[in-house]
Scaffold this motif. Structure first.
Motif, PDB file in Angstrom:
ATOM      1  N   LEU A 186     -40.449 -23.107  10.376  1.00  0.00           N
ATOM      2  CA  LEU A 186     -41.556 -24.869  11.249  1.00  0.00           C
ATOM      3  C   LEU A 186     -40.677 -24.698  13.125  1.00  0.00           C
ATOM      4  CD1 LEU A 186     -40.366 -26.420   8.015  1.00  0.00           C
ATOM      5  CD2 LEU A 186     -42.547 -25.510   8.768  1.00  0.00           C
ATOM      6  N   ASP A 187     -41.100 -25.874  13.336  1.00  0.00           N
ATOM      7  CA  ASP A 187     -40.691 -26.058  14.775  1.00  0.00           C
ATOM      8  C   ASP A 187     -41.257 -27.999  15.211  1.00  0.00           C
ATOM      9  OD1 ASP A 187     -41.037 -26.760  17.529  1.00  0.00           O
ATOM     10  OD2 ASP A 187     -42.685 -25.052  18.108  1.00  0.00           O
ATOM     11  N   ALA A 188     -39.666 -28.313  14.807  1.00  0.00           N
ATOM     12  CA  ALA A 188     -39.162 -29.705  14.998  1.00  0.00           C
ATOM     13  C   ALA A 188     -39.961 -30.436  15.987  1.00  0.00           C
ATOM     14  CB  ALA A 188     -37.883 -30.082  14.926  1.00  0.00           C
ATOM     15  N   TYR A 189     -40.050 -29.133  17.156  1.00  0.00           N
ATOM     16  CA  TYR A 189     -40.422 -29.922  18.616  1.00  0.00           C
ATOM     17  C   TYR A 189     -41.447 -30.425  18.413  1.00  0.00           C
ATOM     18  CZ  TYR A 189     -40.005 -30.067  23.967  1.00  0.00           C
ATOM     19  OH  TYR A 189     -40.585 -30.840  24.849  1.00  0.00           O
ATOM     20  N   ASN A 190     -42.793 -29.214  17.986  1.00  0.00           N
ATOM     21  CA  ASN A 190     -43.826 -29.787  17.695  1.00  0.00           C
ATOM     22  C   ASN A 190     -44.659 -30.307  16.692  1.00  0.00           C
ATOM     23  OD1 ASN A 190     -44.664 -28.397  20.520  1.00  0.00           O
ATOM     24  ND2 ASN A 190     -43.682 -27.106  20.216  1.00  0.00           N
ATOM     25  N   GLY A 191     -44.543 -30.966  16.595  1.00  0.00           N
ATOM     26  CA  GLY A 191     -44.715 -32.189  14.511  1.00  0.00           C
ATOM     27  C   GLY A 191     -44.581 -31.018  13.744  1.00  0.00           C
ATOM     28  N   GLY A 192     -43.336 -30.325  13.937  1.00  0.00           N
ATOM     29  CA  GLY A 192     -42.777 -29.058  12.435  1.00  0.00           C
ATOM     30  C   GLY A 192     -44.048 -28.591  12.090  1.00  0.00           C
ATOM     31  N   LEU A 193     -45.104 -27.934  12.641  1.00  0.00           N
ATOM     32  CA  LEU A 193     -46.056 -26.801  13.040  1.00  0.00           C
ATOM     33  C   LEU A 193     -45.406 -25.447  12.568  1.00  0.00           C
ATOM     34  CD1 LEU A 193     -48.580 -26.156  14.134  1.00  0.00           C
ATOM     35  CD2 LEU A 193     -47.646 -25.487  16.269  1.00  0.00           C
ATOM     36  N   CYS A 194     -46.162 -24.815  11.426  1.00  0.00           N
ATOM     37  CA  CYS A 194     -45.239 -23.568  10.688  1.00  0.00           C
ATOM     38  C   CYS A 194     -46.012 -22.423  11.843  1.00  0.00           C
ATOM     39  CB  CYS A 194     -46.233 -23.590   9.022  1.00  0.00           C
ATOM     40  SG  CYS A 194     -46.097 -22.557   8.013  1.00  0.00           S
ATOM     41  N   LEU A 195     -44.782 -21.809  11.664  1.00  0.00           N
ATOM     42  CA  LEU A 195     -45.581 -20.443  12.968  1.00  0.00           C
ATOM     43  C   LEU A 195     -45.675 -19.034  12.501  1.00  0.00           C
ATOM     44  CD1 LEU A 195     -42.605 -21.462  15.398  1.00  0.00           C
ATOM     45  CD2 LEU A 195     -45.015 -21.823  15.284  1.00  0.00           C
ATOM     46  N   ASP A 196     -46.221 -18.590  11.888  1.00  0.00           N
ATOM     47  CA  ASP A 196     -46.807 -17.261  11.612  1.00  0.00           C
ATOM     48  C   ASP A 196     -45.705 -15.562  12.678  1.00  0.00           C
ATOM     49  OD1 ASP A 196     -48.376 -16.005  13.873  1.00  0.00           O
ATOM     50  OD2 ASP A 196     -49.830 -16.932  12.884  1.00  0.00           O
ATOM     51  N   GLU A 197     -46.055 -15.049  12.052  1.00  0.00           N
ATOM     52  CA  GLU A 197     -45.318 -13.868  12.500  1.00  0.00           C
ATOM     53  C   GLU A 197     -45.867 -13.837  14.079  1.00  0.00           C
ATOM     54  OE1 GLU A 197     -43.915  -9.216  11.246  1.00  0.00           O
ATOM     55  OE2 GLU A 197     -44.666 -10.261   9.530  1.00  0.00           O
ATOM     56  N   GLN A 198     -47.091 -13.173  13.888  1.00  0.00           N
ATOM     57  CA  GLN A 198     -47.368 -12.866  15.092  1.00  0.00           C
ATOM     58  C   GLN A 198     -47.139 -14.448  16.700  1.00  0.00           C
ATOM     59  OE1 GLN A 198     -51.653 -12.424  15.448  1.00  0.00           O
ATOM     60  NE2 GLN A 198     -52.058 -12.396  18.002  1.00  0.00           N
ATOM     61  N   THR A 199     -46.921 -15.451  15.822  1.00  0.00           N
ATOM     62  CA  THR A 199     -46.978 -16.533  17.477  1.00  0.00           C
ATOM     63  C   THR A 199     -45.300 -16.125  17.440  1.00  0.00           C
ATOM     64  OG1 THR A 199     -48.544 -17.837  16.331  1.00  0.00           O
ATOM     65  CG2 THR A 199     -46.544 -18.837  17.402  1.00  0.00           C
ATOM     66  N   LEU A 200     -44.624 -15.799  16.739  1.00  0.00           N
ATOM     67  CA  LEU A 200     -43.204 -15.798  16.762  1.00  0.00           C
ATOM     68  C   LEU A 200     -42.826 -14.710  17.462  1.00  0.00           C
ATOM     69  CD1 LEU A 200     -41.669 -16.558  13.145  1.00  0.00           C
ATOM     70  CD2 LEU A 200     -41.500 -17.622  15.278  1.00  0.00           C
ATOM     71  N   ALA A 201     -43.574 -13.257  17.392  1.00  0.00           N
ATOM     72  CA  ALA A 201     -43.213 -12.144  18.016  1.00  0.00           C
ATOM     73  C   ALA A 201     -43.527 -12.323  19.363  1.00  0.00           C
ATOM     74  CB  ALA A 201     -43.793 -11.366  17.046  1.00  0.00           C
ATOM     75  N   GLU A 202     -44.973 -12.866  19.663  1.00  0.00           N
ATOM     76  CA  GLU A 202     -45.348 -13.276  21.367  1.00  0.00           C
ATOM     77  C   GLU A 202     -44.133 -14.318  22.202  1.00  0.00           C
ATOM     78  OE1 GLU A 202     -49.248 -15.622  20.446  1.00  0.00           O
ATOM     79  OE2 GLU A 202     -50.518 -13.166  20.345  1.00  0.00           O
ATOM     80  N   MET A 203     -43.624 -15.383  20.789  1.00  0.00           N
ATOM     81  CA  MET A 203     -42.437 -16.216  21.847  1.00  0.00           C
ATOM     82  C   MET A 203     -40.970 -15.098  22.092  1.00  0.00           C
ATOM     83  SD  MET A 203     -42.511 -19.309  19.607  1.00  0.00           S
ATOM     84  CE  MET A 203     -41.359 -19.852  19.717  1.00  0.00           C
ATOM     85  N   LEU A 204     -40.862 -14.463  21.220  1.00  0.00           N
ATOM     86  CA  LEU A 204     -39.598 -13.350  21.602  1.00  0.00           C
ATOM     87  C   LEU A 204     -39.801 -12.591  22.968  1.00  0.00           C
ATOM     88  CD1 LEU A 204     -37.171 -12.822  20.456  1.00  0.00           C
ATOM     89  CD2 LEU A 204     -38.075 -10.729  18.691  1.00  0.00           C
ATOM     90  N   VAL A 205     -41.112 -11.796  22.651  1.00  0.00           N
ATOM     91  CA  VAL A 205     -41.601 -11.284  23.736  1.00  0.00           C
ATOM     92  C   VAL A 205     -41.537 -12.099  25.300  1.00  0.00           C
ATOM     93  CG1 VAL A 205     -42.859  -9.670  25.165  1.00  0.00           C
ATOM     94  CG2 VAL A 205     -42.580  -9.277  22.521  1.00  0.00           C
ATOM     95  N   LYS A 206     -41.439 -13.448  25.019  1.00  0.00           N
ATOM     96  CA  LYS A 206     -42.216 -13.786  26.334  1.00  0.00           C
ATOM     97  C   LYS A 206     -40.817 -14.302  26.634  1.00  0.00           C
ATOM     98  CE  LYS A 206     -43.473 -19.171  27.985  1.00  0.00           C
ATOM     99  NZ  LYS A 206     -43.808 -19.272  27.637  1.00  0.00           N
ATOM    100  N   ASN A 207     -39.969 -14.300  25.985  1.00  0.00           N
ATOM    101  CA  ASN A 207     -38.671 -14.411  26.494  1.00  0.00           C
ATOM    102  C   ASN A 207     -37.418 -13.230  26.278  1.00  0.00           C
ATOM    103  OD1 ASN A 207     -37.796 -17.293  26.041  1.00  0.00           O
ATOM    104  ND2 ASN A 207     -38.607 -17.442  24.504  1.00  0.00           N
ATOM    105  N   HIS A 208     -37.896 -12.372  25.649  1.00  0.00           N
ATOM    106  CA  HIS A 208     -37.091 -11.292  25.690  1.00  0.00           C
ATOM    107  C   HIS A 208     -38.060 -10.142  25.723  1.00  0.00           C
ATOM    108  CE1 HIS A 208     -32.950 -11.913  25.231  1.00  0.00           C
ATOM    109  NE2 HIS A 208     -33.638 -13.185  24.306  1.00  0.00           N
ATOM    110  N   GLN A 209     -38.580  -9.494  27.214  1.00  0.00           N
ATOM    111  CA  GLN A 209     -39.463  -8.730  27.104  1.00  0.00           C
ATOM    112  C   GLN A 209     -38.677  -7.123  26.374  1.00  0.00           C
ATOM    113  OE1 GLN A 209     -42.628  -8.531  28.576  1.00  0.00           O
ATOM    114  NE2 GLN A 209     -42.373 -10.861  29.357  1.00  0.00           N
ATOM    115  N   GLY A 210     -40.325  -6.664  26.140  1.00  0.00           N
ATOM    116  CA  GLY A 210     -39.602  -5.092  25.084  1.00  0.00           C
ATOM    117  C   GLY A 210     -38.971  -5.528  23.610  1.00  0.00           C
ATOM    118  N   ALA A 211     -39.223  -6.483  23.335  1.00  0.00           N
ATOM    119  CA  ALA A 211     -38.324  -6.631  21.844  1.00  0.00           C
ATOM    120  C   ALA A 211     -38.837  -5.933  21.268  1.00  0.00           C
ATOM    121  CB  ALA A 211     -38.257  -7.976  21.923  1.00  0.00           C
ATOM    122  N   SER A 212     -38.455  -5.702  19.290  1.00  0.00           N
ATOM    123  CA  SER A 212     -38.939  -4.841  18.936  1.00  0.00           C
ATOM    124  C   SER A 212     -38.962  -6.301  17.909  1.00  0.00           C
ATOM    125  CB  SER A 212     -38.017  -3.600  18.345  1.00  0.00           C
ATOM    126  OG  SER A 212     -37.238  -4.075  18.004  1.00  0.00           O
TER     127      SER A 212
END
Length: 277
Positions: free
Chosen positions: A145-171
């Motif tokens: 859940l994302d408390a910054y965005n109204g408790g939005l439930c985040l799926d795996e794809q969204t999380l992976a995209e967020m991680l790659v945005k902050n860490h290029q090449g993340a697995s």
């Protein structure tokens, strides 16, 4: 330990309630407001918890409890991310967040988790790169859940995209690692890292020093912050105290003989030859 100063209050809180991230975060904010009435804000939170608990007396389903928590926290209390003034230090001071109902991911998460736990939701923080998140383990699996965005439930794809945005090449393996639960110490350090960075940029040395003192009180092995405090004390012309931090840093960190920190220590010592081997 002096209970009259912010560091003393923070150390006392850590000793009395080491796992209470809400209380410790509030107490940490006394560095910005020495007259802060921590007990008043604790009572406000207690009142909120009681109101939410009354609404959930007949609700057993965990997902329904999350929905009620979201309605109460975001709709009724009006908490939301401060997107218009993200780097305002008030967003990292829990009392200010409770007053304004605006904050950053980690401070909103601390309040959200505190409320959720009061009604039996086993919420945990996630020190996700670039954006603090919340998780809860349900019978059907992990929910993020994302408390910054109204408790939005985040799926795996969204999380992976967020991680790659902050860490290029993340697995995928790295994604699982960053979804581990954050300890109380990690959550407090996340808040304080935000603050010290803001204070450093604004050249508010006294506040920056106060936060660094609390960070090193909480976690003495932080070598970067040890160096940062030593250099800050040197800037503030407190060289005798600065030397202790700088020497400690050199002992813990292998350095080249031409290292600037080593040169500074030798200069402060009034020596021509390296003092640290």
């Amino acid at each position: 330990m002096k209970l009259s100063d912010p560091l003393g209050k923070f150390q006392h809180c850590l000793a009395q309630a080491p796992n209470d991230v809400f209380r410790c975060s509030l107490t940490m904010a006394t560095h910005a407001n020495p007259n802060l009435n921590v007990e008043r804000y604790q009572q406000i939170m207690s009142d909120w918890c009681e109101q939410l608990e009354q609404r959930l007396e007949s609700v057993e389903d965990m997902r329904m409890r999350i929905e009620h928590l979201n309605l109460f926290f975001f709709n009724e209390l009006g908490f939301k991310g401060n997107q218009n003034d993200y780097h305002n230090p008030d967003n990292s001071l829990l009392n200010e967040v409770m007053d304004s109902r605006r904050g950053i991911p980690v401070t909103l998460a601390i309040l959200y988790i505190t409320l959720g736990r009061s009604v039996g939701l086993p919420l945990e923080g996630i020190s996700f790169p670039g954006h603090f998140l919340v998780k809860v383990m349900l019978p059907e699996g992990m929910v993020i859940l994302d408390a910054y965005n109204g408790g939005l439930c985040l799926d795996e794809q969204t999380l992976a995209e967020m991680l790659v945005k902050n860490h290029q090449g993340a697995s995928a393996h790295e994604l699982l690692k960053v979804l581990e639960s954050a300890s109380t110490e990690e959550m407090l350090l996340r808040v304080m890292r935000n603050l010290k960075g803001i204070y450093a940029k604004a050249e508010e040395q006294e506040h920056q020093l106060s936060v660094l003192n609390m960070m090193l009180s909480l976690s003495p092995d932080l070598t970067d912050e040890r160096l940062e405090r030593g250099l800050l004390l040197h800037e503030m012309e407190c060289n005798h105290i600065a030397l202790s931090d700088l020497r400690h840093y050199l002992i813990e960190t292998p350095v080249d003989p031409t290292n600037d920190v080593l040169s500074l220590v030798n200069r402060l010592n009034g020596q021509q030859q390296p003092a640290i081997h």
